[in-house]
Scaffold this motif. Structure first.
Motif, PDB file in Angstrom:
ATOM      1  N   ILE A 127      -7.202   1.668   1.072  1.00 61.78           N
ATOM      2  CA  ILE A 127      -7.656   2.897   0.309  1.00 61.78           C
ATOM      3  C   ILE A 127      -7.610   3.207  -1.192  1.00 61.78           C
ATOM      4  N   GLY A 128      -6.061   2.659  -1.199  1.00 67.11           N
ATOM      5  CA  GLY A 128      -5.917   3.105  -2.775  1.00 67.11           C
ATOM      6  C   GLY A 128      -6.378   1.332  -3.910  1.00 67.11           C
ATOM      7  N   ILE A 129      -6.879   0.612  -3.259  1.00 67.73           N
ATOM      8  CA  ILE A 129      -8.189  -0.101  -3.413  1.00 67.73           C
ATOM      9  C   ILE A 129      -9.707   0.221  -3.788  1.00 67.73           C
ATOM     10  N   VAL A 130      -9.737   0.178  -2.664  1.00 69.88           N
ATOM     11  CA  VAL A 130     -11.407   0.599  -1.922  1.00 69.88           C
ATOM     12  C   VAL A 130     -11.758   1.670  -3.011  1.00 69.88           C
ATOM     13  N   ILE A 138      -3.824  -1.719  -9.137  1.00 72.46           N
ATOM     14  CA  ILE A 138      -2.079  -1.964  -9.945  1.00 72.46           C
ATOM     15  C   ILE A 138      -1.124  -1.470  -8.932  1.00 72.46           C
ATOM     16  N   PHE A 139      -0.760   0.386  -8.513  1.00 71.31           N
ATOM     17  CA  PHE A 139      -0.137   0.753  -8.182  1.00 71.31           C
ATOM     18  C   PHE A 139       0.174   0.946  -6.544  1.00 71.31           C
ATOM     19  N   ALA A 140      -1.261   0.010  -6.582  1.00 71.69           N
ATOM     20  CA  ALA A 140      -1.906  -0.096  -4.840  1.00 71.69           C
ATOM     21  C   ALA A 140      -0.940  -0.912  -4.703  1.00 71.69           C
ATOM     22  N   PHE A 141      -0.904  -2.269  -5.206  1.00 77.08           N
ATOM     23  CA  PHE A 141      -0.804  -3.732  -4.798  1.00 77.08           C
ATOM     24  C   PHE A 141       0.830  -3.331  -5.271  1.00 77.08           C
ATOM     25  N   ARG A 142       1.505  -2.786  -6.403  1.00 77.59           N
ATOM     26  CA  ARG A 142       2.942  -2.290  -6.220  1.00 77.59           C
ATOM     27  C   ARG A 142       3.837  -1.885  -4.794  1.00 77.59           C
ATOM     28  N   MET A 143       2.808  -1.095  -4.249  1.00 80.07           N
ATOM     29  CA  MET A 143       3.166  -0.154  -3.394  1.00 80.07           C
ATOM     30  C   MET A 143       2.863  -0.889  -2.226  1.00 80.07           C
ATOM     31  N   ALA A 196       3.735  -3.818  -2.258  1.00 74.14           N
ATOM     32  CA  ALA A 196       4.832  -4.865  -2.569  1.00 74.14           C
ATOM     33  C   ALA A 196       6.515  -3.955  -2.084  1.00 74.14           C
ATOM     34  N   GLY A 197       6.304  -2.738  -1.598  1.00 72.36           N
ATOM     35  CA  GLY A 197       8.028  -2.409  -1.192  1.00 72.36           C
ATOM     36  C   GLY A 197       8.232  -1.464  -2.574  1.00 72.36           C
ATOM     37  N   ARG A 198       7.371  -1.394  -3.933  1.00 73.16           N
ATOM     38  CA  ARG A 198       8.161  -0.459  -4.713  1.00 73.16           C
ATOM     39  C   ARG A 198       7.578   1.204  -4.722  1.00 73.16           C
ATOM     40  N   ASN A 199       8.379   1.308  -4.076  1.00 72.07           N
ATOM     41  CA  ASN A 199       9.173   3.451  -4.119  1.00 72.07           C
ATOM     42  C   ASN A 199       7.729   4.311  -5.554  1.00 72.07           C
ATOM     43  N   TRP A 200       8.427   4.489  -6.350  1.00 70.36           N
ATOM     44  CA  TRP A 200       8.125   4.308  -7.472  1.00 70.36           C
ATOM     45  C   TRP A 200       6.187   4.541  -7.594  1.00 70.36           C
ATOM     46  N   ALA A 201       5.719   3.025  -6.755  1.00 67.92           N
ATOM     47  CA  ALA A 201       4.285   3.175  -7.254  1.00 67.92           C
ATOM     48  C   ALA A 201       3.995   4.185  -6.052  1.00 67.92           C
ATOM     49  N   ARG A 202       4.718   3.952  -5.007  1.00 73.71           N
ATOM     50  CA  ARG A 202       3.843   5.239  -3.952  1.00 73.71           C
ATOM     51  C   ARG A 202       4.549   6.611  -4.307  1.00 73.71           C
ATOM     52  N   THR A 203       5.186   6.792  -4.996  1.00 70.50           N
ATOM     53  CA  THR A 203       5.132   8.637  -5.535  1.00 70.50           C
ATOM     54  C   THR A 203       4.410   8.452  -6.515  1.00 70.50           C
ATOM     55  N   THR A 204       3.989   7.794  -7.410  1.00 69.78           N
ATOM     56  CA  THR A 204       3.097   7.722  -8.428  1.00 69.78           C
ATOM     57  C   THR A 204       1.572   8.025  -8.319  1.00 69.78           C
ATOM     58  N   LEU A 205       2.256   7.199  -6.814  1.00 75.77           N
ATOM     59  CA  LEU A 205       0.315   7.532  -6.528  1.00 75.77           C
ATOM     60  C   LEU A 205      -0.044   8.749  -5.657  1.00 75.77           C
ATOM     61  N   ALA A 206       1.031   8.888  -4.802  1.00 78.20           N
ATOM     62  CA  ALA A 206       0.859  10.129  -4.529  1.00 78.20           C
ATOM     63  C   ALA A 206       1.331  11.437  -5.021  1.00 78.20           C
ATOM     64  N   ILE A 207       1.694  11.641  -6.656  1.00 74.62           N
ATOM     65  CA  ILE A 207       0.729  12.804  -7.286  1.00 74.62           C
ATOM     66  C   ILE A 207      -0.638  11.880  -7.833  1.00 74.62           C
ATOM     67  N   LEU A 208      -1.180  10.879  -8.349  1.00 74.11           N
ATOM     68  CA  LEU A 208      -1.986  11.227  -8.253  1.00 74.11           C
ATOM     69  C   LEU A 208      -3.347  11.807  -7.391  1.00 74.11           C
ATOM     70  N   ALA A 209      -2.919  11.530  -6.168  1.00 73.05           N
ATOM     71  CA  ALA A 209      -3.914  11.410  -5.053  1.00 73.05           C
ATOM     72  C   ALA A 209      -3.895  12.554  -4.891  1.00 73.05           C
ATOM     73  N   LEU A 245      -5.762  11.391   4.014  1.00 75.15           N
ATOM     74  CA  LEU A 245      -5.219  10.673   4.937  1.00 75.15           C
ATOM     75  C   LEU A 245      -4.608   9.288   4.087  1.00 75.15           C
ATOM     76  N   PHE A 246      -4.598   8.730   2.663  1.00 69.40           N
ATOM     77  CA  PHE A 246      -3.542   8.443   1.649  1.00 69.40           C
ATOM     78  C   PHE A 246      -2.827   8.846   2.060  1.00 69.40           C
ATOM     79  N   LEU A 247      -2.199  10.489   1.930  1.00 75.61           N
ATOM     80  CA  LEU A 247      -1.211  11.006   1.799  1.00 75.61           C
ATOM     81  C   LEU A 247      -0.173  10.786   3.388  1.00 75.61           C
ATOM     82  N   VAL A 248      -1.355  11.052   3.527  1.00 72.77           N
ATOM     83  CA  VAL A 248      -0.164  11.087   5.206  1.00 72.77           C
ATOM     84  C   VAL A 248       0.171   9.909   5.669  1.00 72.77           C
ATOM     85  N   LEU A 249      -0.482   8.776   5.657  1.00 69.76           N
ATOM     86  CA  LEU A 249      -0.344   7.210   5.471  1.00 69.76           C
ATOM     87  C   LEU A 249       1.006   7.509   4.722  1.00 69.76           C
TER      88      LEU A 249
END
Length: 188
Positions: free
Chosen positions: A48-51, A101-106, A108-121, A168-172
């Motif tokens: 979802i974070g890429i498409v 970029i952040f989706a690929f980092r997420m 890979a298990g980077r929690n900071w990327a998940r947090t950043t993308l969640a805020i952006l979402a 959907l992204f946020l839930v996942l």
């Protein structure tokens, strides 16, 4: 005097029951290479974070071209709206690159990327809600004029995609398997 040494399977730590040659190891995939495999929730959220950002960027560029052609054709003062749409389109393209970029980092298990993308979402979701409301107000809550404008149709598709994809992204990314994955990767 002769001594014989007798070793039973229980006493021998190197017996076949306890040791398997390297080619026949039966480790789970995440232990074979020292990296955890991302759960399906994180993989789908990454997709979802890429498409969605790429789709949004494509729709924004198409919308820009359609709007630019309409603005130049029908408005005398076309420079202001054109500059606004150029800046909007470039901003969308930059955000798309960051999302990918952040989706690929997420992934890979980077929690900071998940947090950043969640805020952006969340911001993108609020922006989408605001956009839908403003569009409905601009067209006086009439769908007829809305669907007769190519730019409005493209914007509606983009906004509806955001309104479905971001929750959907946020839930996942915050489901239990995702939380376990990020916790496991952060402890390495």
């Amino acid at each position: 005097m002769s001594y014989s040494l007798r070793v039973t399977a229980r006493q021998n730590p190197w017996s076949q029951q306890q040791f398997q040659p390297a080619g026949n190891q039966q480790f789970p995939p995440q232990q074979q290479f020292g990296r955890s495999k991302a759960p399906g929730t994180v993989t789908f959220a990454t997709l979802i974070g890429i498409v969605v950002p790429i789709l949004s960027a494509v729709l924004t560029v198409i919308s820009f071209v359609v709007l630019a052609l309409q603005v130049i054709r029908y408005l005398d003062a076309w420079l202001g709206p054109l500059i606004f749409n150029v800046v909007n389109t470039l901003g969308t393209l930059v955000l798309t690159v960051l999302w990918v970029i952040f989706a690929f980092r997420m992934r890979a298990g980077r929690n900071w990327a998940r947090t950043t993308l969640a805020i952006l979402a969340v911001v993108w979701l609020l922006y989408g809600l605001y956009g839908i409301i403003q569009m409905l107000i601009a067209f006086d809550f009439q769908l007829g004029p809305l669907i007769s404008q190519p730019g409005a149709i493209i914007a509606s598709i983009e906004l509806l995609t955001v309104l479905v994809a971001m929750p959907l992204f946020l839930v996942l990314v915050f489901l239990k398997p995702s939380n376990q994955y990020f916790k496991a990767t952060s402890s390495r």
